[in-house]
Design an enzyme around this catalytic site. Structure first.
Site, PDB file in Angstrom:
ATOM      1  N   PHE A 139      -8.402 -17.584 -57.627  1.00  0.00           N
ATOM      2  CA  PHE A 139      -9.659 -17.271 -58.315  1.00  0.00           C
ATOM      3  C   PHE A 139      -9.466 -15.971 -59.084  1.00  0.00           C
ATOM      4  CE2 PHE A 139     -13.815 -15.381 -58.882  1.00  0.00           C
ATOM      5  CZ  PHE A 139     -14.570 -16.465 -59.318  1.00  0.00           C
ATOM      6  N   ASP A 224      -3.322  -9.739 -59.148  1.00  0.00           N
ATOM      7  CA  ASP A 224      -4.778  -9.616 -59.148  1.00  0.00           C
ATOM      8  C   ASP A 224      -5.169  -8.979 -57.816  1.00  0.00           C
ATOM      9  OD1 ASP A 224      -7.501  -9.996 -58.772  1.00  0.00           O
ATOM     10  OD2 ASP A 224      -7.532 -12.021 -59.591  1.00  0.00           O
ATOM     11  N   LYS A 253     -14.283  -4.648 -57.783  1.00  0.00           N
ATOM     12  CA  LYS A 253     -14.979  -4.682 -56.497  1.00  0.00           C
ATOM     13  C   LYS A 253     -15.156  -3.291 -55.894  1.00  0.00           C
ATOM     14  CE  LYS A 253     -14.340  -9.529 -55.187  1.00  0.00           C
ATOM     15  NZ  LYS A 253     -15.765  -9.886 -55.173  1.00  0.00           N
TER      16      LYS A 253
END
Length: 404
Positions: A139, A224, A253
């Site tokens: 993702f 990532d 995040k």
């Protein structure tokens, strides 16, 4: 307003992309705890999906943000920004990167990494090298390009045709990766732990071979680290567990502690491909967001949170392993630091997520078999024990087979 008032307003005015949400609205938080409109207390073991690494309303963090609000929120990238320069320096001094660019989110950071990889080879005159290999069940975001990079059809299908130039291979399958490489390949992009598909880890042997393939085929290696970065795995960045340095890695995040910010971090030889006019962002790296990032980095590095994530992660997995040894319905405990998945042998994770919610514990469900735990890095053994005891009671009352 009551909870029902808020739900009704949401249904009437908000685009329904989240469906029926968990029926709660929080009024305030402190540490690992959240309080709803009726003052019921919850233990937050999801941490805003790995965003709230410092917990809620960390006093040092909020004081810094309050002070910045009285000074300056936004100017423009037309001008120099002190906190932006300082945060870039701090990230570089504590990582393998030489340069940083700031965005507003993880998806934007990944989009920036993809653009950087492509323009790097274009400016070398290798215009045929544009394809990027990612992993199935990965993702990487919800923009059209990062959806194309994401290895999950459910996210891609509604938006076809997608941005071309992406291939997807199985995690930890070196032969599949070798077969996917062509003269058009420019980079391999992966998550060190696939959070959104069940906390699936790459192996150290596989990652070393990926690095070797990149070196042999003149490919860039992109990590990532949107979810694995910022102390989540027990080290500041996930790649530090493997003794392998990427050419590019992305953050978001927890970087802003709840304030939207993302980052593209790269080694100099790659970063230099971005020249004036090649990329940009209106809000990315503004004074307020970068002040938040600086505060998060200061607290992580100096207040023992990364060390606590490593220590509490081992304790948490040990306690969950005790449940696995007790109940045959549990298939596996996996993860690093405070990024942990508990996989069941049947489709009960959503049911268990709801039962834990009823007992005052917030966790995530990935698919139908995996509970995901991403607590703030300030979590204690006492708080972990409470979660494990609640889960034990649910398992015990559900008539699952107990190992003799």
């Amino acid at each position: 307003m009551t909870l029902q008032d808020i739900i009704q307003m949401d249904k009437e005015y908000f685009m329904n992309v989240f469906g029926d949400r968990i029926p709660v609205c929080f009024r305030y938080g402190k540490g690992i705890n959240l309080w709803d409109l009726e003052d019921k207390v919850y233990y937050d073991f999801l941490g805003g999906i790995a965003v709230n690494a410092l917990g809620h309303c960390h006093p040092k963090f909020t004081e810094i943000l309050k002070s910045q609000l009285d000074k300056l929120i936004h100017t423009s990238s037309l001008y120099y920004i002190e906190s932006q320069a300082k945060l870039a320096k701090t990230l570089v001094q504590n990582s393998c990167a030489d340069k940083v660019f700031f965005s507003n989110s993880g998806a934007e950071a990944n989009e920036g990494a993809i653009k950087l990889a492509r323009i790097y080879f274009k400016k070398k005159g290798l215009t045929h090298k544009y394809e990027i290999i990612t992993l199935k069940n990965s993702f990487h975001g919800r923009t059209l390009t990062t959806v194309a990079a994401t290895g999950q059809e459910k996210y891609q299908k509604p938006y076809a045709p997608l941005t071309p130039g992406f291939k997807h291979v199985e995690i930890n399958n070196l032969e599949a990766l070798k077969e996917a490489i062509t003269p058009s390949t420019c980079a391999i992009m992966l998550e060190l732990i696939q959070g959104e598909s069940g906390v699936n880890l790459v192996t150290e042997e596989y990652l070393q071979q990926v690095k070797n393939l990149c070196d042999e085929n003149d490919l860039l290696l992109i990590f990532d680290e949107v979810q694995t970065g910022m102390g989540r795995t027990g080290k500041l960045f996930g790649y530090m567990h493997f003794n392998i340095e990427p050419d590019i890695f992305t953050l978001a995040k927890a970087l802003g502690g709840g304030i939207p910010i993302g980052a593209v971090c790269a080694k100099q030889h790659v970063a230099s491909a971005f020249e004036p006019g090649d990329h940009g962002s209106t809000f990315g790296g503004n004074p307020f967001a970068c002040t938040a990032g600086l505060a998060v980095m200061d607290i992580l590095l100096n207040d023992g949170l990364i060390e606590n994530a490593a220590k509490m992660g081992e304790y948490f997995k040990t306690r969950l392993q005790e449940l696995k040894d007790k109940y045959s319905i549990i298939n596996e405990v996996r993860g690093k630091g405070l990024m942990i998945g508990l996989e069941f042998t049947s489709d009960i994770s959503k049911e268990f997520m709801k039962k834990l919610f009823q007992k005052g514990f917030l966790v995530g469900s990935v698919g139908t078999k995996v509970l995901r735990f991403l607590p703030p890095l300030i979590v204690t053994t006492e708080e972990i024990d409470k979660l494990v005891e609640a889960l034990d009671k649910i398992l015990g009352s559900s008539q699952f087979t107990v190992h003799s």
